[in-house]
Motif scaffolding. Structure first.
Motif, PDB file in Angstrom:
ATOM      1  N   HIS A  28      22.521  94.051  66.450  1.00  0.00           N
ATOM      2  CA  HIS A  28      23.428  94.771  65.560  1.00  0.00           C
ATOM      3  C   HIS A  28      23.963  93.859  64.472  1.00  0.00           C
ATOM      4  N   VAL A  29      24.311  92.637  64.835  1.00  0.00           N
ATOM      5  CA  VAL A  29      24.814  91.677  63.849  1.00  0.00           C
ATOM      6  C   VAL A  29      23.731  91.387  62.821  1.00  0.00           C
ATOM      7  N   GLU A  30      22.502  91.151  63.288  1.00  0.00           N
ATOM      8  CA  GLU A  30      21.411  90.870  62.354  1.00  0.00           C
ATOM      9  C   GLU A  30      21.187  92.046  61.400  1.00  0.00           C
ATOM     10  N   GLN A  31      21.216  93.267  61.947  1.00  0.00           N
ATOM     11  CA  GLN A  31      21.015  94.445  61.102  1.00  0.00           C
ATOM     12  C   GLN A  31      22.150  94.599  60.096  1.00  0.00           C
ATOM     13  N   ARG A  32      23.384  94.395  60.555  1.00  0.00           N
ATOM     14  CA  ARG A  32      24.537  94.561  59.667  1.00  0.00           C
ATOM     15  C   ARG A  32      24.625  93.430  58.654  1.00  0.00           C
ATOM     16  N   ALA A  33      24.026  92.288  58.963  1.00  0.00           N
ATOM     17  CA  ALA A  33      24.046  91.146  58.046  1.00  0.00           C
ATOM     18  C   ALA A  33      23.170  91.400  56.823  1.00  0.00           C
ATOM     19  N   ASP A  34      22.278  92.395  56.904  1.00  0.00           N
ATOM     20  CA  ASP A  34      21.528  92.801  55.712  1.00  0.00           C
ATOM     21  C   ASP A  34      22.521  93.525  54.808  1.00  0.00           C
ATOM     22  N   LEU A  35      22.947  92.830  53.759  1.00  0.00           N
ATOM     23  CA  LEU A  35      24.041  93.330  52.937  1.00  0.00           C
ATOM     24  C   LEU A  35      23.670  94.590  52.180  1.00  0.00           C
ATOM     25  N   LEU A  36      24.665  95.453  52.040  1.00  0.00           N
ATOM     26  CA  LEU A  36      24.532  96.633  51.201  1.00  0.00           C
ATOM     27  C   LEU A  36      24.520  96.182  49.741  1.00  0.00           C
ATOM     28  N   PRO A  37      23.999  97.001  48.839  1.00  0.00           N
ATOM     29  CA  PRO A  37      23.931  96.589  47.429  1.00  0.00           C
ATOM     30  C   PRO A  37      25.274  96.133  46.858  1.00  0.00           C
ATOM     31  N   GLU A  38      26.340  96.863  47.184  1.00  0.00           N
ATOM     32  CA  GLU A  38      27.648  96.463  46.655  1.00  0.00           C
ATOM     33  C   GLU A  38      28.145  95.158  47.270  1.00  0.00           C
ATOM     34  N   GLU A  39      27.739  94.899  48.519  1.00  0.00           N
ATOM     35  CA  GLU A  39      28.089  93.632  49.149  1.00  0.00           C
ATOM     36  C   GLU A  39      27.286  92.483  48.529  1.00  0.00           C
ATOM     37  N   GLN A  40      26.034  92.762  48.200  1.00  0.00           N
ATOM     38  CA  GLN A  40      25.212  91.751  47.535  1.00  0.00           C
ATOM     39  C   GLN A  40      25.801  91.395  46.183  1.00  0.00           C
ATOM     40  N   ALA A  41      26.280  92.396  45.455  1.00  0.00           N
ATOM     41  CA  ALA A  41      26.868  92.157  44.134  1.00  0.00           C
ATOM     42  C   ALA A  41      28.128  91.304  44.250  1.00  0.00           C
ATOM     43  N   ALA A  42      28.919  91.537  45.304  1.00  0.00           N
ATOM     44  CA  ALA A  42      30.149  90.765  45.499  1.00  0.00           C
ATOM     45  C   ALA A  42      29.848  89.384  46.067  1.00  0.00           C
ATOM     46  N   GLY A  43      28.742  89.270  46.790  1.00  0.00           N
ATOM     47  CA  GLY A  43      28.358  87.996  47.386  1.00  0.00           C
ATOM     48  C   GLY A  43      28.986  87.813  48.762  1.00  0.00           C
ATOM     49  N   SER A  44      28.354  86.977  49.554  1.00  0.00           N
ATOM     50  CA  SER A  44      28.858  86.653  50.883  1.00  0.00           C
ATOM     51  C   SER A  44      28.345  85.267  51.245  1.00  0.00           C
ATOM     52  N   GLU A  45      29.275  84.381  51.614  1.00  0.00           N
ATOM     53  CA  GLU A  45      28.871  83.033  52.002  1.00  0.00           C
ATOM     54  C   GLU A  45      28.190  83.023  53.365  1.00  0.00           C
ATOM     55  N   ASP A  46      28.587  83.950  54.244  1.00  0.00           N
ATOM     56  CA  ASP A  46      28.043  83.980  55.601  1.00  0.00           C
ATOM     57  C   ASP A  46      27.903  85.431  56.055  1.00  0.00           C
ATOM     58  N   PRO A  47      26.786  86.081  55.689  1.00  0.00           N
ATOM     59  CA  PRO A  47      26.610  87.493  56.044  1.00  0.00           C
ATOM     60  C   PRO A  47      26.691  87.775  57.539  1.00  0.00           C
ATOM     61  N   GLU A  48      26.213  86.861  58.388  1.00  0.00           N
ATOM     62  CA  GLU A  48      26.269  87.111  59.839  1.00  0.00           C
ATOM     63  C   GLU A  48      27.701  87.071  60.349  1.00  0.00           C
ATOM     64  N   ALA A  49      28.507  86.137  59.866  1.00  0.00           N
ATOM     65  CA  ALA A  49      29.913  86.089  60.283  1.00  0.00           C
ATOM     66  C   ALA A  49      30.637  87.333  59.787  1.00  0.00           C
ATOM     67  N   GLN A  50      30.335  87.744  58.572  1.00  0.00           N
ATOM     68  CA  GLN A  50      30.924  88.964  58.008  1.00  0.00           C
ATOM     69  C   GLN A  50      30.528  90.166  58.863  1.00  0.00           C
ATOM     70  N   ALA A  51      29.271  90.235  59.261  1.00  0.00           N
ATOM     71  CA  ALA A  51      28.784  91.343  60.088  1.00  0.00           C
ATOM     72  C   ALA A  51      29.490  91.367  61.435  1.00  0.00           C
ATOM     73  N   ARG A  52      29.664  90.183  62.058  1.00  0.00           N
ATOM     74  CA  ARG A  52      30.353  90.135  63.357  1.00  0.00           C
ATOM     75  C   ARG A  52      31.764  90.687  63.241  1.00  0.00           C
ATOM     76  N   VAL A  53      32.491  90.306  62.188  1.00  0.00           N
ATOM     77  CA  VAL A  53      33.863  90.778  62.005  1.00  0.00           C
ATOM     78  C   VAL A  53      33.881  92.289  61.788  1.00  0.00           C
ATOM     79  N   ILE A  54      32.991  92.778  60.956  1.00  0.00           N
ATOM     80  CA  ILE A  54      32.922  94.221  60.684  1.00  0.00           C
ATOM     81  C   ILE A  54      32.644  94.989  61.972  1.00  0.00           C
ATOM     82  N   LEU A  55      31.678  94.523  62.754  1.00  0.00           N
ATOM     83  CA  LEU A  55      31.317  95.218  63.987  1.00  0.00           C
ATOM     84  C   LEU A  55      32.422  95.117  65.040  1.00  0.00           C
TER      85      LEU A  55
END
Length: 80
Positions: A28-55
């Protein structure tokens, strides 16, 4: 003292179930770490950490919807 050769079958299944849950969480973390277009535009230093927090926050809201309602900026209050 207990005999380690006679393991508790409930503990073994619990360990196995926990391993399956961990694997599912990781997927689930790996899947959620694939950023949405708006998240890609904003940028993310650590998509997996961001995904863990969101989940984790999503699971908390699912487990205790009334307890987390007041904290959420995206959930209607009790009266609406």
């Amino acid at each position: 003292m207990s005999d380690p050769s006679q393991s508790d079958p409930n503990q073994a299944s619990t360990g196995s179930e926990r391993a399956q849950e961990d694997a599912a969480d990781h997927r689930h973390v790996e899947q959620r770490a694939d950023l949405l277009p708006e998240e890609q535009a904003a940028g993310s230093e650590d998509p997996e950490a961001q995904a863990r927090v969101i989940l984790e926050e999503s699971a908390e809201r699912t487990d205790d919807p009334s307890g987390t309602r007041a904290e959420s900026t995206q959930t209607l209050g009790e009266d609406g």
